[in-house]
Scaffold this motif. Structure first.
Motif, PDB file in Angstrom:
ATOM      1  N   VAL A   1      35.553  35.916  54.476  1.00 42.38           N
ATOM      2  CA  VAL A   1      34.249  35.444  53.998  1.00 42.38           C
ATOM      3  C   VAL A   1      34.175  35.534  52.480  1.00 42.38           C
ATOM      4  O   VAL A   1      33.667  34.632  51.814  1.00 42.38           O
ATOM      5  CB  VAL A   1      33.107  36.259  54.656  1.00 42.38           C
ATOM      6  N   GLY A   2      34.719  36.606  51.918  1.00 38.10           N
ATOM      7  CA  GLY A   2      34.735  36.750  50.465  1.00 38.10           C
ATOM      8  C   GLY A   2      35.550  35.669  49.799  1.00 38.10           C
ATOM      9  O   GLY A   2      35.187  35.156  48.735  1.00 38.10           O
ATOM     10  N   ILE A   3      36.648  35.277  50.427  1.00 38.22           N
ATOM     11  CA  ILE A   3      37.472  34.197  49.874  1.00 38.22           C
ATOM     12  C   ILE A   3      36.712  32.885  49.908  1.00 38.22           C
ATOM     13  O   ILE A   3      36.710  32.128  48.934  1.00 38.22           O
ATOM     14  CB  ILE A   3      38.806  34.099  50.646  1.00 38.22           C
ATOM     15  N   VAL A   4      36.051  32.605  51.017  1.00 44.62           N
ATOM     16  CA  VAL A   4      35.287  31.360  51.120  1.00 44.62           C
ATOM     17  C   VAL A   4      34.127  31.361  50.137  1.00 44.62           C
ATOM     18  O   VAL A   4      33.789  30.338  49.537  1.00 44.62           O
ATOM     19  CB  VAL A   4      34.790  31.159  52.573  1.00 44.62           C
ATOM     20  N   GLU A   5      33.542  32.523  49.917  1.00 42.17           N
ATOM     21  CA  GLU A   5      32.421  32.624  48.981  1.00 42.17           C
ATOM     22  C   GLU A   5      32.862  32.348  47.544  1.00 42.17           C
ATOM     23  O   GLU A   5      32.103  31.808  46.754  1.00 42.17           O
ATOM     24  CB  GLU A   5      31.814  34.022  49.075  1.00 42.17           C
ATOM     25  N   LYS A   6      34.082  32.699  47.216  1.00 43.40           N
ATOM     26  CA  LYS A   6      34.605  32.506  45.857  1.00 43.40           C
ATOM     27  C   LYS A   6      35.564  31.329  45.793  1.00 43.40           C
ATOM     28  O   LYS A   6      36.511  31.319  45.007  1.00 43.40           O
ATOM     29  CB  LYS A   6      35.331  33.776  45.388  1.00 43.40           C
TER      30      LYS A   6
ATOM     31  N   PHE B   1      39.215  29.821  43.424  1.00 38.52           N
ATOM     32  CA  PHE B   1      40.494  29.336  43.920  1.00 38.52           C
ATOM     33  C   PHE B   1      40.763  27.911  43.458  1.00 38.52           C
ATOM     34  O   PHE B   1      41.906  27.545  43.226  1.00 38.52           O
ATOM     35  CB  PHE B   1      40.555  29.441  45.447  1.00 38.52           C
ATOM     36  N   HIS B   2      39.713  27.095  43.327  1.00 39.24           N
ATOM     37  CA  HIS B   2      39.901  25.744  42.799  1.00 39.24           C
ATOM     38  C   HIS B   2      40.349  25.807  41.346  1.00 39.24           C
ATOM     39  O   HIS B   2      41.200  25.028  40.923  1.00 39.24           O
ATOM     40  CB  HIS B   2      38.614  24.925  42.921  1.00 39.24           C
ATOM     41  N   ARG B   3      39.772  26.708  40.588  1.00 38.11           N
ATOM     42  CA  ARG B   3      40.075  26.803  39.161  1.00 38.11           C
ATOM     43  C   ARG B   3      41.444  27.434  38.919  1.00 38.11           C
ATOM     44  O   ARG B   3      42.208  26.978  38.086  1.00 38.11           O
ATOM     45  CB  ARG B   3      38.998  27.629  38.459  1.00 38.11           C
ATOM     46  N   TYR B   4      41.768  28.513  39.627  1.00 37.34           N
ATOM     47  CA  TYR B   4      42.990  29.267  39.366  1.00 37.34           C
ATOM     48  C   TYR B   4      43.980  29.224  40.531  1.00 37.34           C
ATOM     49  O   TYR B   4      44.911  30.032  40.580  1.00 37.34           O
ATOM     50  CB  TYR B   4      42.656  30.735  39.081  1.00 37.34           C
ATOM     51  N   GLY B   5      43.801  28.302  41.452  1.00 38.65           N
ATOM     52  CA  GLY B   5      44.615  28.261  42.668  1.00 38.65           C
ATOM     53  C   GLY B   5      46.101  28.111  42.409  1.00 38.65           C
ATOM     54  O   GLY B   5      46.921  28.806  43.017  1.00 38.65           O
ATOM     55  N   LEU B   6      46.466  27.205  41.497  1.00 42.32           N
ATOM     56  CA  LEU B   6      47.881  26.987  41.221  1.00 42.32           C
ATOM     57  C   LEU B   6      48.515  28.246  40.622  1.00 42.32           C
ATOM     58  O   LEU B   6      49.603  28.668  41.029  1.00 42.32           O
ATOM     59  CB  LEU B   6      48.071  25.796  40.275  1.00 42.32           C
TER      60      LEU B   6
END
Length: 132
Positions: A79-84, A88-93
């Protein structure tokens, strides 16, 4: 079962307290697990030789039950991952590269340490045979 849960969480708490208080560079739950294992070993030695194995006692059964629902305990992390998700979009790579790099480095170190250990064991065996 309540006693076993109390024992498991007390060892975890003791491990966390020791790590934070003494600034030991290992995770608190790991130290708590070591404390629990040592306590169970001492308990077993103090009991008679007819004591049952660890899996059949209350602590073992309770630990097995907790492991059975471990997936539910990890739901808050998901849930914390989905909330943030924007992070992940910004620093995912960068995160993916860091994770992949650390996994590869760990595997390479493990392989080299196994090869080194194997060679050392072979050298020690040769020395032992030469001495005989």
């Amino acid at each position: 079962m309540l006693y076993a849960i109390f024992l498991l969480f007390s060892c975890n708490l003791l491990g966390e307290a020791l790590v934070r208080g003494a600034k030991i560079p290992i995770p608190g739950p790991v130290l708590g697990l070591v404390i629990l294992a040592l306590g169970l070993i001492i308990d077993r030695r103090l009991r008679s030789a007819s004591a049952t194995d660890l899996n059949s006692n209350t602590v073992g059964k309770t630990a097995d039950n907790l492991l059975g629902v471990l997936g539910l305990l990890l739901v808050p992390a998901g849930v914390g991952i989905v909330e943030k998700v924007e992070v992940f979009h910004r620093y995912g790579l960068g995160l993916a590269i860091a994770i992949a790099g650390s996994v590869i480095a760990t595997l390479v170190c493990a392989v080299f340490s196994c090869l080194l250990t194997e060679r050392l064991v072979l050298l020690l065996r040769r020395k032992d045979r030469a001495v005989e």
